[in-house]
Design a protein around this motif. Structure first.
Motif, mmCIF file in Angstrom:
data_model
loop_
_atom_site.group_PDB
_atom_site.id
_atom_site.type_symbol
_atom_site.label_atom_id
_atom_site.label_comp_id
_atom_site.label_asym_id
_atom_site.label_seq_id
_atom_site.Cartn_x
_atom_site.Cartn_y
_atom_site.Cartn_z
ATOM 1 N N PRO A 1 0.824 -1.213 0.000
ATOM 2 C CA PRO A 1 0.000 0.000 0.000
ATOM 3 C C PRO A 1 0.853 1.254 0.000
ATOM 4 C CG PRO A 1 -0.835 -1.593 1.584
ATOM 5 C CD PRO A 1 0.484 -2.109 1.122
ATOM 6 N N GLY A 2 0.489 2.215 -0.859
ATOM 7 C CA GLY A 2 1.280 3.430 -0.993
ATOM 8 C C GLY A 2 1.244 4.309 0.225
ATOM 9 N N GLU A 3 0.112 4.343 0.959
ATOM 10 C CA GLU A 3 0.049 5.235 2.106
ATOM 11 C C GLU A 3 1.011 4.830 3.213
ATOM 12 O OE1 GLU A 3 -2.473 3.677 0.814
ATOM 13 O OE2 GLU A 3 -3.576 2.447 2.260
ATOM 14 N N ARG A 4 1.445 3.601 3.207
ATOM 15 C CA ARG A 4 2.398 3.180 4.231
ATOM 16 C C ARG A 4 3.798 3.690 3.943
ATOM 17 N NH1 ARG A 4 0.774 -3.134 5.287
ATOM 18 N NH2 ARG A 4 -1.439 -2.786 5.757
ATOM 19 N N LEU A 5 3.993 4.203 2.691
ATOM 20 C CA LEU A 5 5.315 4.694 2.334
ATOM 21 C C LEU A 5 5.466 6.172 2.618
ATOM 22 C CD1 LEU A 5 5.726 2.874 -1.088
ATOM 23 C CD2 LEU A 5 6.502 2.137 1.172
ATOM 24 N N ALA A 6 4.481 6.716 3.338
ATOM 25 C CA ALA A 6 4.609 8.129 3.664
ATOM 26 C C ALA A 6 5.792 8.374 4.582
ATOM 27 C CB ALA A 6 3.327 8.634 4.324
ATOM 28 N N HIS A 7 6.171 7.372 5.351
ATOM 29 C CA HIS A 7 7.341 7.499 6.201
ATOM 30 C C HIS A 7 8.586 7.386 5.340
ATOM 31 C CE1 HIS A 7 10.134 7.056 9.500
ATOM 32 N NE2 HIS A 7 10.577 5.949 8.946
ATOM 33 N N ARG A 8 9.394 8.391 5.362
ATOM 34 C CA ARG A 8 10.601 8.405 4.567
ATOM 35 C C ARG A 8 11.788 8.045 5.452
ATOM 36 N NH1 ARG A 8 9.607 14.192 1.490
ATOM 37 N NH2 ARG A 8 7.632 13.638 0.492
ATOM 38 N N THR B 1 8.444 6.817 -11.067
ATOM 39 C CA THR B 1 7.633 5.616 -10.868
ATOM 40 C C THR B 1 6.192 5.920 -11.252
ATOM 41 O OG1 THR B 1 7.287 6.247 -8.561
ATOM 42 C CG2 THR B 1 9.108 4.741 -9.032
ATOM 43 N N PRO B 2 5.504 4.979 -11.894
ATOM 44 C CA PRO B 2 4.123 5.238 -12.304
ATOM 45 C C PRO B 2 3.210 5.472 -11.104
ATOM 46 C CG PRO B 2 5.025 3.317 -13.438
ATOM 47 C CD PRO B 2 5.992 3.665 -12.344
ATOM 48 N N THR B 3 2.117 6.119 -11.365
ATOM 49 C CA THR B 3 1.132 6.350 -10.309
ATOM 50 C C THR B 3 0.562 5.020 -9.837
ATOM 51 O OG1 THR B 3 0.560 8.466 -11.306
ATOM 52 C CG2 THR B 3 -1.008 7.533 -9.727
ATOM 53 N N ALA C 1 -7.284 -8.663 2.274
ATOM 54 C CA ALA C 1 -7.283 -10.114 2.079
ATOM 55 C C ALA C 1 -6.725 -10.483 0.706
ATOM 56 C CB ALA C 1 -8.707 -10.662 2.240
ATOM 57 N N GLY C 2 -7.073 -9.699 -0.322
ATOM 58 C CA GLY C 2 -6.549 -9.980 -1.649
ATOM 59 C C GLY C 2 -5.045 -9.788 -1.728
ATOM 60 N N ARG C 3 -4.540 -8.773 -1.037
ATOM 61 C CA ARG C 3 -3.091 -8.552 -1.040
ATOM 62 C C ARG C 3 -2.355 -9.684 -0.312
ATOM 63 N NH1 ARG C 3 -4.841 -3.190 -0.192
ATOM 64 N NH2 ARG C 3 -4.479 -3.366 2.053
ATOM 65 N N ARG C 4 -2.948 -10.173 0.787
ATOM 66 C CA ARG C 4 -2.297 -11.252 1.527
ATOM 67 C C ARG C 4 -2.281 -12.558 0.732
ATOM 68 N NH1 ARG C 4 -4.235 -11.456 7.662
ATOM 69 N NH2 ARG C 4 -2.559 -13.014 7.648
ATOM 70 N N ILE C 5 -3.252 -12.725 -0.156
ATOM 71 C CA ILE C 5 -3.245 -13.926 -0.993
ATOM 72 C C ILE C 5 -2.001 -13.959 -1.871
ATOM 73 C CG2 ILE C 5 -4.435 -15.006 -2.945
ATOM 74 C CD1 ILE C 5 -7.061 -14.197 -1.683
ATOM 75 N N VAL D 1 0.819 0.131 -4.553
ATOM 76 C CA VAL D 1 -0.595 0.252 -4.916
ATOM 77 C C VAL D 1 -1.277 1.197 -3.947
ATOM 78 C CG1 VAL D 1 -0.731 -2.038 -5.971
ATOM 79 C CG2 VAL D 1 -1.208 -1.759 -3.519
ATOM 80 N N ARG D 2 -2.447 1.633 -4.348
ATOM 81 C CA ARG D 2 -3.282 2.455 -3.470
ATOM 82 C C ARG D 2 -4.370 1.580 -2.857
ATOM 83 N NH1 ARG D 2 -5.287 7.371 -7.007
ATOM 84 N NH2 ARG D 2 -5.607 5.635 -8.468
ATOM 85 N N ALA D 3 -4.397 1.543 -1.557
ATOM 86 C CA ALA D 3 -5.384 0.716 -0.861
ATOM 87 C C ALA D 3 -6.733 1.423 -0.845
ATOM 88 C CB ALA D 3 -4.922 0.429 0.568
ATOM 89 N N ARG D 4 -7.784 0.641 -1.008
ATOM 90 C CA ARG D 4 -9.124 1.199 -0.935
ATOM 91 C C ARG D 4 -9.486 1.533 0.498
ATOM 92 N NH1 ARG D 4 -12.506 -2.879 -4.925
ATOM 93 N NH2 ARG D 4 -11.405 -2.337 -6.872
ATOM 94 N N PRO D 5 -10.114 2.680 0.716
ATOM 95 C CA PRO D 5 -10.502 3.026 2.093
ATOM 96 C C PRO D 5 -11.555 2.064 2.620
ATOM 97 C CG PRO D 5 -11.476 4.565 0.531
ATOM 98 C CD PRO D 5 -10.526 3.702 -0.254
ATOM 99 N N THR D 6 -11.376 1.629 3.827
ATOM 100 C CA THR D 6 -12.328 0.715 4.475
ATOM 101 C C THR D 6 -12.770 1.305 5.795
ATOM 102 O OG1 THR D 6 -10.494 -0.476 5.518
ATOM 103 C CG2 THR D 6 -11.294 -1.317 3.396
#
Length: 465
Positions: free
Chosen positions: A277-284, A306-308, A316-320, A435-440
């Motif tokens: 997930p891209g939001e987890r890469l906010a930490h530099r 890098t592409p968007t 669950a899909g990512r863990r698969i 990737v960009r994770a969908r908000p849940t």
């Protein structure tokens, strides 16, 4: 790089991810333009118009333009101006002339002040009219009598002398007197006929009587390039050079982006691609020193080419995807083994993907069950400049995890050689993709798999040893 570097979306990506750097370079360019304008003092340009009566052909007008900017005219103007330290040769570079419609020649003069520019254009226009009149009169001597009116005065004086001579002659008493009076009358008639023909065919009357159409207007603004134009040009130039530099660097980049290229460089097979997930890469990564702070300030610590990230499925899909990679490792290895997960230093995406792989390997049934079990994984960071992999101890193989488009073929070949030197066989490659994770909703959000805190370059152990 592919042809994607010349698309508008790539330009937008540069502007979005490098806007701080572009802003700084634009300001620097504006300062350079301002400094350049200081080296070039402001100039002012005034223009005076000269009307040429009569019918003129185009080539004749071009000849008059050349005469207006000739050394004869400009030198005379310089002599009448009397500016200290300014010669006719210097003024020649400041004077220009153009022919416009309606037989009008526009003479422009450029100087340091509006007053001098006005004086220069007026004097050059005046000297041009005088010099053209001298040329039309057949003499270039300033003291020569070239005025048609002076010639008429000479003719009138001659007529008076003829009358005096005729009166002084014997009025019809002798044959000689009659002949003398007849000769004088013929001479008078010839002079009058010559003056009529001269008035009809004199070029000085038809063409050379040029008129200066009023004094030149005093300029209200600077002549281009102005200081503002220098500033804008410098800012625009630096901005364009920065964008072109980014595109050129991307075009000439040797970083591998396709799966076959990466597999060939590491001399192993690709086991799969996992999502981070891209939001987890906010930490530099926190660098130290002024250079690291400057890079963070300008946004240079994040890749722009890098592409968007694409929108991915749920957790669950990512863990698969991670479980499938672990399953391929299990099916590929004859028995449960311990493997090193090799991650290039600085690859934050791959480091987080490796941590997720370790967490998935820990959640698998133990080897004592009916399943043979997933391999036990241990993450190590390897420097691409001087790759060094720990010697073979309990581990008997290496799994390389990296992100596409981050490393060259030479760097990946160095990692493969470092694994071979440590007697670790590269059993597979895993590519990490952002990737960009969908908000849940917070209530329905599944528990995130524990990601161990990993330090790049340091070893991290996953699973029981």
């Amino acid at each position: 790089m592919s042809e994607d570097t010349i698309r508008l979306v790539t330009i937008g990506r540069i502007l979005r991810r490098r806007w701080r750097l572009l802003a700084v370079l634009t300001v620097v360019g504006a300062l350079v333009g301002y400094g350049t304008s200081v080296l070039f003092p402001p100039r002012y340009t005034a223009s005076a118009s000269v009307l040429l009566p009569g019918q003129w052909e185009e080539r004749e007008l071009l000849t008059q333009v050349d005469i207006a900017t000739s050394s004869s005219v400009v030198d005379r103007a310089a002599a009448t101006l009397g500016w200290r330290g300014v010669s006719g040769g210097e003024l020649r570079d400041r004077v220009s002339a153009t022919a416009a419609d309606g037989n009008i020649i526009t003479i422009s003069g450029t100087a340091e002040t509006p007053e001098r520019a006005q004086q220069l254009s007026d004097r050059v226009a005046q000297q041009f009219v005088r010099f053209a009149a001298q040329i039309a009169g057949g003499s270039t001597d300033a003291g020569a009598a070239t005025d048609p009116e002076a010639l008429r005065q000479k003719v009138a004086e001659t007529n008076r002398r003829i009358t005096d001579l005729a009166n002084a002659a014997d009025p019809g008493r002798t044959v000689e007197g009659v002949q003398a009076r007849t000769t004088l009358e013929k001479l008078r008639t010839s002079l009058e006929e010559a003056m009529r023909k001269l008035d009809q065919a004199d070029p000085a009357t038809n063409k050379a009587t040029m008129v200066v159409m009023g004094p030149a207007a005093r300029p209200a603004g600077e002549a281009p390039p102005t200081r503002m134009q220098f500033i804008v040009a410098g800012a625009l130039l630096f901005f364009l050079l920065a964008v072109i530099g980014h595109l050129t660097a991307a075009r000439t980049s040797r970083r591998l982006r396709t799966e076959p290229e990466i597999a060939a460089a590491l001399r192993s097979a690709l086991l799969g691609t996992v999502d981070v997930p891209g939001e987890r890469l906010a930490h530099r990564p926190e660098g130290r020193g002024p250079r690291a702070r400057i890079r963070r300030l300008l946004g240079l610590d994040i890749r722009w080419d890098t592409p968007t990230p694409q929108t991915s499925g749920d957790e669950a899909g990512r863990r698969i995807r991670y479980r499938r990679v672990c399953a391929r490792l299990r099916d590929q290895l004859p028995d449960p083994r311990r493997l090193l997960v090799v991650v290039p230093d600085g690859d934050e995406i791959a480091l987080r993907a490796a941590g997720q792989l370790v967490a998935e390997a820990e959640s698998d049934p133990s080897p004592s069950s009916s399943s043979t079990g997933y391999p036990m994984l241990r993450v190590v960071g390897v420097s691409v400049s001087q790759p060094m992999v720990p010697d073979r101890d309990n581990e008997s193989g290496a799994l390389v995890v990296l992100s596409a488009g981050s490393w060259t073929a030479g760097e990946l070949a160095g990692i493969a050689e470092a694994c071979a030197d440590a007697e670790h066989e590269v059993v597979g490659i895993v590519l990490a993709d952002t990737v960009r994770a969908r908000p849940t909703r917070s209530a329905d959000r599944p528990r995130d798999a524990a990601t161990p805190a990993l330090a790049v370059g340091a070893d991290a152990t996953g699973g029981a040893r």
